[in-house]
Design a protein around this motif. Structure first.
Motif, PDB file in Angstrom:
ATOM      1  N   LEU B  57      53.268  -3.254  73.903  1.00 53.32           N
ATOM      2  CA  LEU B  57      53.760  -3.111  75.273  1.00 53.32           C
ATOM      3  C   LEU B  57      54.165  -1.678  75.593  1.00 53.32           C
ATOM      4  CD1 LEU B  57      55.993  -6.324  75.448  1.00 53.32           C
ATOM      5  CD2 LEU B  57      53.723  -6.009  76.416  1.00 53.32           C
ATOM      6  N   VAL B  78      50.313  -0.684  81.162  1.00 52.60           N
ATOM      7  CA  VAL B  78      51.487  -1.211  81.866  1.00 52.60           C
ATOM      8  C   VAL B  78      51.538  -0.649  83.285  1.00 52.60           C
ATOM      9  CG1 VAL B  78      54.011  -1.044  81.980  1.00 52.60           C
ATOM     10  CG2 VAL B  78      52.920  -1.745  79.855  1.00 52.60           C
ATOM     11  N   LYS B  79      51.353   0.680  83.407  1.00 55.59           N
ATOM     12  CA  LYS B  79      51.438   1.313  84.730  1.00 55.59           C
ATOM     13  C   LYS B  79      50.328   0.801  85.657  1.00 55.59           C
ATOM     14  CE  LYS B  79      55.042   3.257  83.726  1.00 55.59           C
ATOM     15  NZ  LYS B  79      56.239   2.565  84.212  1.00 55.59           N
ATOM     16  N   ALA B  85      54.357  -9.345  80.868  1.00 54.82           N
ATOM     17  CA  ALA B  85      55.069  -9.622  79.622  1.00 54.82           C
ATOM     18  C   ALA B  85      56.293 -10.479  79.869  1.00 54.82           C
ATOM     19  CB  ALA B  85      55.488  -8.318  78.942  1.00 54.82           C
ATOM     20  N   PHE B 101      64.752 -11.645  93.340  1.00 58.17           N
ATOM     21  CA  PHE B 101      64.326 -11.028  92.092  1.00 58.17           C
ATOM     22  C   PHE B 101      62.802 -10.980  91.993  1.00 58.17           C
ATOM     23  CE2 PHE B 101      63.295 -11.662  87.522  1.00 58.17           C
ATOM     24  CZ  PHE B 101      63.666 -10.397  87.080  1.00 58.17           C
ATOM     25  N   LEU B 104      61.191  -8.528  94.281  1.00 53.58           N
ATOM     26  CA  LEU B 104      61.237  -7.182  93.700  1.00 53.58           C
ATOM     27  C   LEU B 104      60.138  -7.003  92.651  1.00 53.58           C
ATOM     28  CD1 LEU B 104      62.637  -4.419  93.105  1.00 53.58           C
ATOM     29  CD2 LEU B 104      63.972  -5.637  91.381  1.00 53.58           C
ATOM     30  N   ILE B 105      60.039  -7.980  91.752  1.00 56.05           N
ATOM     31  CA  ILE B 105      59.039  -7.873  90.685  1.00 56.05           C
ATOM     32  C   ILE B 105      57.636  -7.725  91.288  1.00 56.05           C
ATOM     33  CG2 ILE B 105      57.947  -9.187  88.796  1.00 56.05           C
ATOM     34  CD1 ILE B 105      60.606  -7.980  87.972  1.00 56.05           C
ATOM     35  N   LYS B 107      56.963  -6.315  94.106  1.00 53.39           N
ATOM     36  CA  LYS B 107      56.820  -4.946  94.650  1.00 53.39           C
ATOM     37  C   LYS B 107      56.640  -3.917  93.543  1.00 53.39           C
ATOM     38  CE  LYS B 107      58.925  -5.670  99.073  1.00 53.39           C
ATOM     39  NZ  LYS B 107      60.219  -5.891  99.724  1.00 53.39           N
ATOM     40  N   LEU B 108      57.005  -4.289  92.322  1.00 48.62           N
ATOM     41  CA  LEU B 108      56.839  -3.360  91.203  1.00 48.62           C
ATOM     42  C   LEU B 108      55.471  -3.541  90.540  1.00 48.62           C
ATOM     43  CD1 LEU B 108      60.385  -3.557  89.541  1.00 48.62           C
ATOM     44  CD2 LEU B 108      59.503  -1.837  91.113  1.00 48.62           C
ATOM     45  N   HIS B 109      54.614  -4.353  91.152  1.00 46.74           N
ATOM     46  CA  HIS B 109      53.281  -4.571  90.573  1.00 46.74           C
ATOM     47  C   HIS B 109      52.219  -4.021  91.524  1.00 46.74           C
ATOM     48  CE1 HIS B 109      49.871  -6.429  88.626  1.00 46.74           C
ATOM     49  NE2 HIS B 109      50.665  -6.760  87.620  1.00 46.74           N
ATOM     50  N   PRO B 110      51.195  -3.339  90.971  1.00 44.64           N
ATOM     51  CA  PRO B 110      50.160  -2.784  91.853  1.00 44.64           C
ATOM     52  C   PRO B 110      49.360  -3.866  92.596  1.00 44.64           C
ATOM     53  CG  PRO B 110      49.973  -1.887  89.616  1.00 44.64           C
ATOM     54  CD  PRO B 110      50.999  -2.986  89.563  1.00 44.64           C
ATOM     55  N   VAL B 147      57.877 -13.770  85.932  1.00 43.09           N
ATOM     56  CA  VAL B 147      57.741 -12.310  85.859  1.00 43.09           C
ATOM     57  C   VAL B 147      56.404 -11.937  85.218  1.00 43.09           C
ATOM     58  CG1 VAL B 147      58.680 -10.206  84.808  1.00 43.09           C
ATOM     59  CG2 VAL B 147      60.232 -11.917  85.767  1.00 43.09           C
TER      60      VAL B 147
END
Lengths: 241, 321
Positions: B57, B78-79, B85, B101, B104-105, B107-110, B147
């Protein structure tokens, strides 16, 4: 970038609805102002006790809002693996700590504004320009405490974070003159602390005195020093996560 | 996406080592995980599973060797949003609702999947408005699972995903996971429940002492353990007779029911028949994955016990020079 914004927004929302944070940042300083400042009939160097405590309590609230919450949250979230999970997302490396700075700046706003509003409604009369100027000094000066909070959150083991952040918070408040006037020998030492200078510079503004260059230099030095310490602790902490 | 990913393994470890001081948590581990399969990652405690997963990871850097995920560095994968994971514990934000939550998750994913779909697929619709820190252990696991599938990942890595779940939730969890696998995703999971590995994984990887011990289907691993079991009903046979049969390792007789562990089930059974016996209710089968797992790790420990220490000593003196 959008990830950092999303995280910051949720951080701010979470901080603003946390009762504990809001108690220490807003309610407690406001009540202290009403209890002490409201009945303070004394004057210090021609400054009314009420004006003194207005600034003292606004800076006390700002200190609480910017220092303790971040220190405790960062330590807890590192221990519980939230920072680890964030490293498994596309959030940029500094996104987490950036969101903490933004959350602290956001919670500091009501901490200052509410005390100011209560002060204004109980007889402290200032021009809008002076309110804004005093606000900006307290708000920007509090970045020093935000940096200290981040340094504690990353640098102090989880078990000791609560006690360390409370000691720093209360210690800075005592020596900074947030609770009572510091002068004489203690004042000579106290003027080298950021809590003293944040309060004193804001007090100078509302009492229409010129800002002390020495005070500005001391506060700027603290801001840079605490920022560097936070950066060092952050780097050390991240590599250990 | 013009690059053809076919042929690129999901994960490769090339002579990967991770040392903590003198402890070699992972020792020249080399393995390759194919895409599109569900793979169980097994090993006794201290075998190097968690360290390997951390390196896969990008959470830890190998001391030596190279880890690639879909042909990229783990960090890059990861990026790029290629890896979803699910950590063993923690890893959640507190004082926010499950909905906030997971928003947010996303929005943190492409390439996030729509929130409504995510809530449904991870079976968290019923707890969407609960605070994350007020959930039970099993509910938290469901959120952690959400997640891991919040975006259009290619590889899902799960570390002990069903720990703390009751039987029903475990079933729901694996059903959800199967549907992820049907979307063509590669799923790699570490588990302590070997039954799960047996039922769910297409392929099993067993590591021991930081090295690859065996990789293959559960059936292959069971046969590699070298034991099968035979059971039948037969009155009037003696222990001596049974122990004298070819391949027999151990026997157990109770009320006419004979159970044998053997390394050659055909020869053992022929021996019984050749002696003129006609047993009833004959069952011949492989050991369970759990027994096979214990057998092969024990064999490995016996075989390499001295060698591993010698190797450690040799490389230590090598470093000193």
């Amino acid at each position: 970038m959008s990830g950092t914004i999303a995280l910051s927004r949720l951080e701010v929302r979470r901080a603003l609805r946390n009762r504990r944070t809001m108690f220490f940042a807003i309610l407690y300083p406001t009540l202290l102002f009403l209890a002490i400042g409201g009945s303070a009939k004394f004057t210090i160097d021609g400054i009314s006790g009420k004006t003194y405590y207005l600034i003292a309590m606004a800076s006390f609230g700002a200190l609480g809002a910017s220092l303790t919450t971040n220190a405790n949250k960062i330590a807890l979230e590192r221990k519980e693996g939230w920072t680890r999970q964030l490293r498994l997302t596309s959030l940029p490396g500094g996104g987490y700590v950036t969101s903490k700075v933004i959350a602290a700046m956001a919670t500091t706003v009501p901490a200052i504004v509410v005390v100011f509003a209560v002060g204004a409604s109980t007889g402290v009369h200032l021009s809008i320009a002076l309110w804004v100027k005093a606000f900006l000094i307290l708000w920007i000066g509090s970045l020093t405490f935000t940096a200290l909070g981040i340094a504690i959150g990353y640098g102090v083991p989880y078990d000791s974070v609560q006690i360390v952040s409370i000691i720093v918070y209360i210690g800075l408040s005592f020596i900074g003159g947030q609770f009572f006037v510091i002068d004489g020998f203690a004042g000579k030492i106290a003027k080298y602390t950021p809590s003293y200078q944040v309060r004193q510079l804001a007090l100078d503004v509302v009492t229409k005195q010129s800002l002390s260059t020495e005070g500005l230099i001391i506060l700027a030095a603290w801001l840079i020093g605490a920022g560097a310490l936070a950066a060092a602790m952050y780097r050390r902490g991240v590599s250990a996560d | 996406m013009t690059t053809d990913q076919r042929g690129t393994p999901a994960v490769t470890f090339d002579k990967v080592s991770k040392h903590y001081g003198e402890v070699k948590a992972v020792n020249e581990l080399t393995l390759s995980v194919p895409t599109g399969r569900t793979i169980a990652f097994l090993g006794p405690n201290g075998a190097g599973k968690s360290t390997s997963i951390d390196m896969l990871l990008g959470l830890r850097k190998p001391t030596h060797g190279t880890v690639r995920v879909l042909g990229k560095s783990p960090h890059q994968a990861v990026k790029d949003g290629d890896i979803g994971a699910m950590l063993q514990s923690g890893g959640l934000m507190t004082e926010v609702t499950v909905r906030e939550f997971l928003t947010l998750i996303g929005k943190l994913h492409p390439r996030p999947i729509p929130l409504a779909d995510l809530l449904k697929r991870a079976n968290v619709e019923d707890i969407a408005d609960r605070k994350v820190d007020k959930l039970s252990g099993g509910q938290s696991q469901r959120v952690r699972f959400a997640v891991s599938i919040a975006g259009d990942n290619k590889l899902i890595v799960l570390d002990e995903p069903t720990t703390g779940m009751d039987v029903e939730n475990r079933q729901i969890f694996w059903d959800a996971m199967k549907s992820e696998a049907q979307h063509g995703k590669t799923i790699l999971f570490a588990t302590h429940y070997l039954e799960e590995a047996d039922q769910i994984a297409d392929e099993v990887i067993v590591i021991n002492k930081g090295r690859l011990l065996v990789q293959g289907s559960a059936a292959e691993i069971k046969s590699q353990a070298g034991f099968q079991h035979i059971s039948f009903r037969l009155e009037g046979v003696t222990q001596e007779f049974l122990l004298g049969l070819p391949g027999v390792k151990s026997i157990d007789i109770s009320n006419g029911l004979v159970r044998i562990q053997t390394s050659a089930s055909d020869a053992t059974l022929y021996g019984v028949l050749d002696a003129g016996h006609r047993p009833r209710d004959i069952e011949v089968g492989a050991l369970g994955l759990e027994q096979a797992f214990i057998a092969i790790t024990e064999q490995d420990n016996e075989k390499t016990g001295g060698w591993a220490q010698d190797a450690a000593a040799t490389s230590l003196t090598g470093e000193l020079r």
